[in-house]
Enzyme design. Sequence first.
Site, PDB file in Angstrom:
ATOM      1  N   ASN A  85       0.858  -1.184   0.000  1.00 19.89           N
ATOM      2  CA  ASN A  85       0.000   0.000   0.000  1.00 19.89           C
ATOM      3  C   ASN A  85       0.899   1.240   0.000  1.00 19.89           C
ATOM      4  OD1 ASN A  85      -2.281  -1.655   0.181  1.00 19.89           O
ATOM      5  ND2 ASN A  85      -2.166  -1.709   2.405  1.00 19.89           N
ATOM      6  N   HIS A  98       6.496  -1.983   3.696  1.00 20.62           N
ATOM      7  CA  HIS A  98       6.302  -3.405   3.990  1.00 20.62           C
ATOM      8  C   HIS A  98       5.478  -4.040   2.882  1.00 20.62           C
ATOM      9  CE1 HIS A  98       3.139  -0.999   5.887  1.00 20.62           C
ATOM     10  NE2 HIS A  98       2.313  -1.986   5.589  1.00 20.62           N
TER      11      HIS A  98
HETATM   12  P1  AMP Z   1      -0.624  -0.835   5.813  1.00 20.12           P
HETATM   13  O1  AMP Z   1      -2.070  -0.432   5.877  1.00 20.12           O
HETATM   14  O2  AMP Z   1      -0.221  -1.354   4.465  1.00 20.12           O
HETATM   15  O3  AMP Z   1       0.280   0.272   6.300  1.00 20.12           O
HETATM   16  O4  AMP Z   1      -0.460  -2.079   6.784  1.00 20.12           O
HETATM   17  C1  AMP Z   1      -0.127  -1.970   8.126  1.00 20.12           C
HETATM   18  C2  AMP Z   1      -0.400  -3.300   8.734  1.00 20.12           C
HETATM   19  O5  AMP Z   1       0.347  -3.400   9.928  1.00 20.12           O
HETATM   20  C3  AMP Z   1      -1.868  -3.548   9.113  1.00 20.12           C
HETATM   21  O6  AMP Z   1      -2.337  -4.695   8.396  1.00 20.12           O
HETATM   22  C4  AMP Z   1      -1.815  -3.778  10.618  1.00 20.12           C
HETATM   23  O7  AMP Z   1      -2.714  -4.793  11.025  1.00 20.12           O
HETATM   24  C5  AMP Z   1      -0.372  -4.182  10.838  1.00 20.12           C
HETATM   25  N1  AMP Z   1       0.183  -3.887  12.154  1.00 20.12           N
HETATM   26  C6  AMP Z   1       0.170  -2.707  12.799  1.00 20.12           C
HETATM   27  N2  AMP Z   1       0.796  -2.805  13.986  1.00 20.12           N
HETATM   28  C7  AMP Z   1       1.243  -4.083  14.075  1.00 20.12           C
HETATM   29  C8  AMP Z   1       1.955  -4.828  15.066  1.00 20.12           C
HETATM   30  N3  AMP Z   1       2.353  -4.261  16.215  1.00 20.12           N
HETATM   31  N4  AMP Z   1       2.209  -6.129  14.827  1.00 20.12           N
HETATM   32  C9  AMP Z   1       1.794  -6.714  13.678  1.00 20.12           C
HETATM   33  N5  AMP Z   1       1.130  -6.071  12.715  1.00 20.12           N
HETATM   34  C10 AMP Z   1       0.843  -4.780  12.905  1.00 20.12           C
END
Ligand code: AMP
Length: 106
Positions: A85, A98
């Site tokens: 994203n 990521h």
């Molecule tokens: P994005 O919307 O592409 O920025 O994805 C961020 C992702 O990070 C989301 O799917 C969240 O569920 C995940 N996320 C946020 N904090 C954590 C965390 N502490 N551990 C694992 N996943 C996380």
Amino acid sequence: MKDCIFCKIISGEINTAFLYEDEICVAFKDKNPKAKTHLLILPKKHIASVAVMNEGDEQTIGHLVKCAKEIAENLNLPGYKLQINVGRDGGQEVFHIHIHLLSNYG
Ligand code: AMP
Ligand code: ZN
């Protein structure tokens, strides 16, 4: 990078189990899975977004894709999606680049 949740995970400040780690990247489970298998693969280097990649970062991103492939093979996933994203309007919530590895298998 101060105040970056993924940098805190990488440094160990936030305790998270890594499914994979090497000198360039780590992989762990998404805390809010949107598929049966939902992993995040990210560089140890703080790069905020594809939108602000610098010269040379393509090697790091390429490494993430290679690791995603190898993790999927190790998990015997017959098929999966890789998603990045980009920007708030692209659904990005965490500004440390990521790759989402999503699969209905696993
Ligand atoms: P994005 O919307 O592409 O920025 O994805 C961020 C992702 O990070 C989301 O799917 C969240 O569920 C995940 N996320 C946020 N904090 C954590 C965390 N502490 N551990 C694992 N996943 C996380
Ligand atoms: Zn970061």
